[in-house]
Design an enzyme around this catalytic site. Structure first.
Site, PDB file in Angstrom:
ATOM      1  N   GLY A  27       3.236  25.612   4.440  1.00  0.00           N
ATOM      2  CA  GLY A  27       1.814  25.878   4.235  1.00  0.00           C
ATOM      3  C   GLY A  27       1.265  25.275   2.966  1.00  0.00           C
TER       4      GLY A  27
ATOM      5  N   ILE B  69      -0.317  19.325   2.655  1.00  0.00           N
ATOM      6  CA  ILE B  69      -0.159  18.403   3.778  1.00  0.00           C
ATOM      7  C   ILE B  69      -0.194  19.161   5.099  1.00  0.00           C
ATOM      8  CG2 ILE B  69       1.361  16.720   4.888  1.00  0.00           C
ATOM      9  CD1 ILE B  69       2.428  15.988   2.118  1.00  0.00           C
TER      10      ILE B  69
ATOM     11  N   HIS C 142     -31.124  17.849  -9.065  1.00  0.00           N
ATOM     12  CA  HIS C 142     -31.418  18.890  -8.079  1.00  0.00           C
ATOM     13  C   HIS C 142     -32.034  18.226  -6.837  1.00  0.00           C
ATOM     14  CE1 HIS C 142     -32.767  22.734  -6.454  1.00  0.00           C
ATOM     15  NE2 HIS C 142     -33.952  22.179  -6.234  1.00  0.00           N
TER      16      HIS C 142
ATOM     17  N   CYS D  45       0.704   5.986   0.687  1.00  0.00           N
ATOM     18  CA  CYS D  45      -0.695   6.397   0.567  1.00  0.00           C
ATOM     19  C   CYS D  45      -1.596   5.647   1.543  1.00  0.00           C
ATOM     20  CB  CYS D  45      -1.179   6.201  -0.863  1.00  0.00           C
ATOM     21  SG  CYS D  45      -2.877   6.732  -1.127  1.00  0.00           S
TER      22      CYS D  45
ATOM     23  N   GLY E   7       0.796  -1.222   0.000  1.00  0.00           N
ATOM     24  CA  GLY E   7       0.000   0.000   0.000  1.00  0.00           C
ATOM     25  C   GLY E   7       0.821   1.261   0.000  1.00  0.00           C
TER      26      GLY E   7
ATOM     27  N   ALA F  36      -1.193   9.745  -5.955  1.00  0.00           N
ATOM     28  CA  ALA F  36      -1.423   8.304  -6.005  1.00  0.00           C
ATOM     29  C   ALA F  36      -2.171   7.895  -7.264  1.00  0.00           C
ATOM     30  CB  ALA F  36      -2.189   7.852  -4.756  1.00  0.00           C
TER      31      ALA F  36
END
Length: 463
Positions: A184, A187, A442, A43, A40, A318
């Site tokens: 900033g 992440i 809608h 991620c 994995g 990813a």
């Protein structure tokens, strides 16, 4: 020592590697995959999935606190909200465990042989893997390098103790009272906002003039407002200098030094490719900066060696890695494939979320296009009103001469789920008339896409 001989060797079982191996197995290719940690990759184990679980838990807890304070707009009141962070982390780990176990099961189903350990190249077709039972040699006709990336470590702030990366932040058992985030980008803002909602006092410093510098100011503005509402201190044009037992020393835009109190310092200044310690220096691979250079079929400069995922550069996402992995497997099976994607959507899971696909208005103009831009605010969207989340908008960018859609962007609660619609519109070569003429259900947020297209055509209905 008995060698393993195979047609395809995949090094790394992250999103790029495991998808490549699974698809290759499905296509009847004799495949071996090597991974020194859990399947994995970043991620599933210490990135996308656990961070979104923590963000969700933080949002749930924050909503309950608002109810307890009598501030819920719908009049809901709940008393005594509390959080057990260790239990939250255990819940998050349970989700990770289910997904990594699922990846292992899918590899077995595709008849892929899994070797646990760290692979080191001996030459272009052979690696040695240090396993728990000793060294294992693997010889392959084709090799795919999918070793991923890792957090960038600042020389002045080496990881350890109170200085943590996103990996350690997602494993904390106690909530930091004061958290300073260095960086900033997406992440830092995602995790900083989550910890603020859990109860930490959060400060964010960014060396450039704007948080989320990869996004344009219009998309970032709603995020800035939310940070201010949460009393998260944000300082741009500010550099981290050094740390001590009590926090972080920084240099502000005017050249002055300041000390920020913190019991944890989260460093999120980017990621770099995992290319050291795997013997890649033994191979004559062309590089693009720190990354491995590839062509439109993910081939490296050496015959029969491919590279996919974060080791190949930006965007380090990813879903890009997965698409590369699937493509390479099909190429090895003899199918005619090449990288011809028109766009790769990107999502920032801040509060509110940001999603982009294709070109922004400034990017389109920079490429010489005369454009039409349509923007529709969620403050005029019925579904957004009923969900008490009217901040943000959907924006569409199209060529002025043909109305061909060049880009779609949105900022708002839950807009990450619009990413597939955005990418599909661009991949299919949609025009403004195609989107405007498609009936959108809608009440949903997706109506804002249709309204943005109508606005670009000059006749929005609900604004």
């Amino acid at each position: 020592m008995k060698e393993i001989v195979c047609k395809l060797l995949v090094i790394g079982a992250g999103p790029a590697g495991y998808v490549c191996a699974i698809r290759a197995g499905q296509l009847g290719i004799d495949t071996v995959i090597v991974e020194d940690k859990k399947p994995g990759g970043t991620c599933l184990n210490v990135g996308c999935i656990p961070s979104k679980a923590l963000i969700h838990a933080a949002e749930e807890f924050d909503a309950l606190r608002l109810m307890g304070a009598g501030k819920h707009p719908a009049g809901i009141r709940v008393e005594g909200a509390a959080i057990d962070l260790a239990r939250t982390m255990a819940w998050k780990d349970g989700i990770v465990g289910r997904l990594t176990s699922g990846v292992t099961a899918l590899l077995h189903k595709a008849k892929v042989k899994i070797v646990h350990g760290r692979a080191v190249f001996l030459d272009g077709k052979m690696v040695e893997v240090a396993t728990e039972t000793g060294a294992q040699i693997i010889r392959a006709e084709n090799v795919v390098i999918a070793t991923g990336s890792q957090p960038v470590e600042l020389p002045a702030l080496p990881f350890g103790g109170a200085i943590i990366s996103s990996t350690e932040a997602l494993a904390l058992k106690e909530l930091p009272k004061k958290l300073v985030v260095v960086g900033g980008g997406y992440i830092g803002l995602e995790l900083g906002t989550a910890f603020s909602k859990l109860g930490s006092e959060v400060s964010i410093i960014e060396a450039t003039a704007q948080i989320l510098p990869q996004y344009d100011a219009d998309l970032v503005r709603p995020v800035q407002r939310k940070l201010a509402e949460r009393n998260i201190r944000v300082q741009t044009m500010t550099k981290a200098l050094s740390s001590d037992d009590h926090g972080l020393r920084v240099e502000t835009a005017d050249g002055k030094q300041e000390h920020l109190a913190a019991d944890r310092i989260l460093v999120t200044v980017g990621r770099e490719p995992n290319t050291s310690g795997s013997g890649l220096e033994q191979l004559d691979l062309d590089r693009s900066g720190r990354f491995i250079r590839i062509d439109d079929r993910c081939r490296t400069s050496m015959r029969s060696i491919y590279a996919i995922g974060d080791v190949t550069g930006e965007p380090m996402l990813a879903h890009r890695a997965m698409a590369q992995g699937e493509m390479v497997a099909e190429i090895l099976a003899g199918r005619k494939r090449a990288w011809d994607k028109r766009c790769i959507p990107a999502v920032c899971f801040t509060d509110p979320e940001i999603v982009t696909a294709g070109l922004s208005p400034d990017e389109a103009r920079a490429q010489g296009y005369d454009i039409r831009v349509g923007q529709f605010p969620f403050s005029a969207n019925g579904r957004a009103m009923t969900m008490q989340s009217e901040e943000g908008f959907v924006r569409i960018v199209a060529r002025a001469d043909t109305n061909l859609v060049l880009g779609l962007q949105a900022v708002g609660q839950g807009v990450s789920e619009l990413s597939a619609d955005f990418a599909l519109a661009i991949e299919m070569g949609s025009r403004l008339e195609d989107i405007a003429g498609t009936i959108h259900a809608h009440p949903t947020r997706s109506e804002a896409i249709q309204e943005a297209a109508l606005k670009a055509l000059g006749h929005a209905l609900h604004i």
